[in-house]
Design a protein around this motif. Sequence first.
Motif, PDB file in Angstrom:
ATOM      1  N   HIS A   1     127.070  38.759 101.708  1.00 45.60           N
ATOM      2  CA  HIS A   1     127.301  39.963 100.805  1.00 45.60           C
ATOM      3  C   HIS A   1     128.960  39.998 101.714  1.00 45.60           C
ATOM      4  CE1 HIS A   1     123.539  41.872 100.567  1.00 45.60           C
ATOM      5  NE2 HIS A   1     123.369  40.187 100.076  1.00 45.60           N
ATOM      6  N   ARG A   2     130.322  39.966 100.595  1.00 45.17           N
ATOM      7  CA  ARG A   2     131.388  39.509 100.378  1.00 45.17           C
ATOM      8  C   ARG A   2     131.666  40.099  99.280  1.00 45.17           C
ATOM      9  NH1 ARG A   2     131.609  34.392 102.321  1.00 45.17           N
ATOM     10  NH2 ARG A   2     131.720  34.380 105.244  1.00 45.17           N
ATOM     11  N   GLY A   3     132.505  40.013  99.033  1.00 43.86           N
ATOM     12  CA  GLY A   3     133.074  41.240  98.060  1.00 43.86           C
ATOM     13  C   GLY A   3     132.587  42.770  97.242  1.00 43.86           C
ATOM     14  N   ALA A   4     132.767  41.995  95.451  1.00 47.51           N
ATOM     15  CA  ALA A   4     131.971  42.932  94.422  1.00 47.51           C
ATOM     16  C   ALA A   4     130.224  42.599  95.584  1.00 47.51           C
ATOM     17  CB  ALA A   4     131.964  41.854  93.749  1.00 47.51           C
ATOM     18  N   LEU A   5     129.918  41.584  95.878  1.00 50.45           N
ATOM     19  CA  LEU A   5     129.049  41.793  96.273  1.00 50.45           C
ATOM     20  C   LEU A   5     127.948  43.146  97.407  1.00 50.45           C
ATOM     21  CD1 LEU A   5     126.176  40.371  95.158  1.00 50.45           C
ATOM     22  CD2 LEU A   5     126.642  38.155  96.541  1.00 50.45           C
ATOM     23  N   ASN A   6     129.177  42.178  98.606  1.00 44.63           N
ATOM     24  CA  ASN A   6     129.338  43.499  99.600  1.00 44.63           C
ATOM     25  C   ASN A   6     129.425  45.348  98.742  1.00 44.63           C
ATOM     26  OD1 ASN A   6     129.507  44.022 102.335  1.00 44.63           O
ATOM     27  ND2 ASN A   6     131.500  44.745 102.037  1.00 44.63           N
ATOM     28  N   SER A   7     129.972  45.066  97.968  1.00 45.68           N
ATOM     29  CA  SER A   7     130.832  47.035  97.267  1.00 45.68           C
ATOM     30  C   SER A   7     129.634  46.750  96.908  1.00 45.68           C
ATOM     31  CB  SER A   7     131.703  46.877  96.579  1.00 45.68           C
ATOM     32  OG  SER A   7     132.903  46.242  97.097  1.00 45.68           O
TER      33      SER A   7
ATOM     34  N   TYR B   1     120.958  44.523  97.479  1.00 45.26           N
ATOM     35  CA  TYR B   1     121.107  44.821  98.635  1.00 45.26           C
ATOM     36  C   TYR B   1     119.806  43.769  98.720  1.00 45.26           C
ATOM     37  CZ  TYR B   1     120.124  45.697 103.744  1.00 45.26           C
ATOM     38  OH  TYR B   1     119.408  45.983 104.733  1.00 45.26           O
ATOM     39  N   PHE B   2     118.744  43.375  98.394  1.00 44.17           N
ATOM     40  CA  PHE B   2     118.232  42.612  98.870  1.00 44.17           C
ATOM     41  C   PHE B   2     118.302  40.843  98.664  1.00 44.17           C
ATOM     42  CE2 PHE B   2     115.290  46.554  99.173  1.00 44.17           C
ATOM     43  CZ  PHE B   2     114.783  46.413 100.381  1.00 44.17           C
ATOM     44  N   TYR B   3     119.762  41.163  98.213  1.00 41.88           N
ATOM     45  CA  TYR B   3     119.572  39.784  97.565  1.00 41.88           C
ATOM     46  C   TYR B   3     120.446  38.565  98.915  1.00 41.88           C
ATOM     47  CZ  TYR B   3     121.088  35.969  94.528  1.00 41.88           C
ATOM     48  OH  TYR B   3     121.553  34.463  93.866  1.00 41.88           O
ATOM     49  N   PHE B   4     119.194  37.454  99.133  1.00 40.20           N
ATOM     50  CA  PHE B   4     119.563  36.847 100.368  1.00 40.20           C
ATOM     51  C   PHE B   4     120.560  36.124 100.029  1.00 40.20           C
ATOM     52  CE2 PHE B   4     115.698  38.866 100.860  1.00 40.20           C
ATOM     53  CZ  PHE B   4     115.762  40.033 101.792  1.00 40.20           C
ATOM     54  N   SER B   5     120.119  35.282  98.586  1.00 38.67           N
ATOM     55  CA  SER B   5     120.314  33.639  98.550  1.00 38.67           C
ATOM     56  C   SER B   5     122.323  33.428  99.056  1.00 38.67           C
ATOM     57  CB  SER B   5     120.973  33.206  97.228  1.00 38.67           C
ATOM     58  OG  SER B   5     119.132  33.434  96.864  1.00 38.67           O
ATOM     59  N   ALA B   6     123.014  34.977  99.238  1.00 37.95           N
ATOM     60  CA  ALA B   6     124.781  34.616  99.345  1.00 37.95           C
ATOM     61  C   ALA B   6     125.194  35.908 100.112  1.00 37.95           C
ATOM     62  CB  ALA B   6     125.384  34.937  97.990  1.00 37.95           C
TER      63      ALA B   6
END
Lengths: 439, 213, 208
Positions: free
Chosen positions: C157-163, C150-155
């Motif tokens: 949040h879509r797809g797997a990252l969003n989930s 959640y605290f990853y700012f560089s991309a």
Amino acid sequence: MHELSTHPVWHAPPHRGDRRTCQKALSAAAPPRAMVLLGMGRQNALRLLGMGLWISTALLAAPRAEPTPAPEAGAPIECRLDVRDAPNDKGTALEICWRAPADSADITVYAIERRDPETGDWQPVGTVSPAVAARDPQGGFRHQDRRAIEPNRTYAYRLAVVRSGARGAPPETLHTAAATGVARAQWFNHDRLPAAIAVLLFSASLLLFIRWARGGRDLFIRRIAGLEAVDEAVGRATEMGRPVLYSPGLDPMEEVATVASVNILGQVARKCGEYETRLIMPNRDAIVMTVAQEVVREAYTEIGRPDLYDPNDIYYTTQSQFGYAAAVCGTMMRERPATNFFIGHFYAESLILAETGNATGAIQIAGTDSDSQLPFFITACDYTLIGEELYAGSVYLSREPLLLGALKGQDAAKAVILALLLGGTILMLAGVDIRPLLG
Amino acid sequence: MKKTGPVILGFLVGILMLVQYFTPNAWIEARYNNVLDWKQVVFGMTLILGVVSLFLYHWRKISRRQSGWGYSVVTIGGLLFMIFAALIWSPEAGPYRWMFDYVQAPMQATMFALLAFYVASASYRAFRARGFHAALLLTAGVIVMLGRVPLGELIGVRIGETHISLATISSWILDYPNLAAKRGVMIGVGLGMTATAIKIIVGIERTYLGRGA
Amino acid sequence: MDASMAGTILAAIFTLAIFSLLYRDNPFYRFAEHLLVGVSAGYYVVHYFSSAVLRKFAYPVFVSQDWWLLPGGLLGLLMLFRLSRHTQWVSRYAIAFYVAAWSGYLIPSVIQERVLVQIQGTIPQLIGATPGAVIGALILLVGVTTILVYFYFSAEHRGALNSLSRIGITFLMIGFGASFGYTVMGRVSLLIGRFQFLFQEVPEVLGL
């Protein structure tokens, strides 16, 4: 103190307090736990995590198995004494180590004495009960002497193995042993090697990404809801003809949360200046107040409206936590700001501020790195910057390439941490514990 | 002199404070303690700036007869009284101590106690909030709240021979999901703090010195 | 009436004045608030001046001639240059010292305590653990990793990252809710403390 006879069974050689000498001499006796870890950890780490540098270097700090004299094979009451330099200190402590005699059931106490280097008198260091003495993994005993020890000086110790007499009979000294040792100052605390490596790697990655950002690359940063709302929040205050209130938290200027807050303040002040909206900022810390005054004045100057700056709007209240809370609540009740920013490090007063702001109908944006206060801000505010978002906030608003580069460095560190967590779990399932390598 | 000098000073002091963590060297330890003492003195001196600011802020209100200027007299009166009481009598006893015990401390404690009401109003707000995440927050909050009072031991479900009470569920939530949240936030904040601190030391982050710096 | 009785009555009046904020802003609260600000500002300036400036600078330097403590006083004096806008830049030296010193201290200690120790505590010991402990440890691991996502700012949040980040937010909300619930009883006890003062101590002092 019992009368001790000087009957050394085993003399330590001079300068054996040197840590390397001790480890070298005792390596045959010490079980190769660290060596096992070294072999397994390095291979697996390279293969699974690609963290070879970190792990293999950290392993060099790992051999902390206590060096212990070889197992006693002699007479039952004999006891070996070894005086070593206490590791990772400034040369002001010695470790007196000994193994329990083979038949130690009757021993009630170990009495340790040190010879005064000036007078030559034996002075008590302490008496250690076998039941409570610090142990090393091989069953030996340890006692640390920290009383007025000077570096690079030889100190002589003797140990008496004492059995208390039955029914009022005088205690009996079963055996004595003597040894000398020298305390040495170390330049590096080996226990902190993992932290040193982590600091170096993190700093290097930050500086690398900053350099990369200097090259003019377009760096992406995801949307942060609370900061997207800054425009809307300041605009609302303008429409309502009311001021904006900004609280930088309770921590002093030295705390990085306050530094992050002051950065965000600069951006909020620019917006307020553009919309010609009054910005009020009560402060708990005098340095924060003076820095905030300068930041706001410069923000107004940058947008060509230095006339909007009024130093009376950025003022000091009191150092008292709840005195500050009372003052901010009073200001909110009387000035009725349309928008409140609570950005920085807060303590218990967070909910008092946020609920009072709620009662005045203000739109509220909070941001804090204090995990204990986040629940209250989330409940009582419209938008909350959670933890690290506070630090990302200033970068997000300013879009300064150098700061963006640093944020990328933080994200890279997160990727490494995720790899360590998942890789570490897999290794644990394979029977390899990497946790000791982390300090 | 105006821009680079402070950054160089900051770099040197920052490196000293960083290095001291890794070395047990006696000289560096002594300098580390000196720096901590110097910091305290700087902080103590800056309180003078704060008091001057507070005095001038309220003095202006009084001299301009702004609305509520009478309250400013109270603030300045309280401030000067405490300073002179400490100078004339002693900071350990006398009127200075009396004012702390009977005026300042009770008011501070009462401000703190207001939290009981504000926790209630915030809970009410959470009840009204809609959405999955708000519901989660509320549910976890209620379970933990009830789990910490004697009633929580009694309420629960029986699965076979085992009675799972709210107190048990509350402990489990605190031990695992709550700890996970705290840890996740802590690691993220740790990275943010460290990155900001590194930027300060190397002089990339210098807003705190003023933008002209 | 002795000083302590007068003090208790005054304390009770000010306690009620602060409580009156719950109703609305009013002259009693305003008076109490302004007095609290003035008195506490005076209290802390005396306190810190005595514990820091006198004990860590004036006495050691001018009485014991401990010259290592002289720079602290000099840096402190530089802060006073902030009183004039034209000489304000001089105080930057003191501020740079003050902020950077603590930053230097924070870097390794934060990395150690807030990062390494937390990673250490999150890597689970699954072999030989009870089923309950395994589930708990895995929940902890999943919670921490998804919160970091959640605290990853560089991309975006879509797809797997969003989930994953949504799972992270779920953990955060449960955790925050638990912290909230945990605090409630402590806050109530604070209020009980003030009520005890008003309804027990004050009547006792007044002999009621």
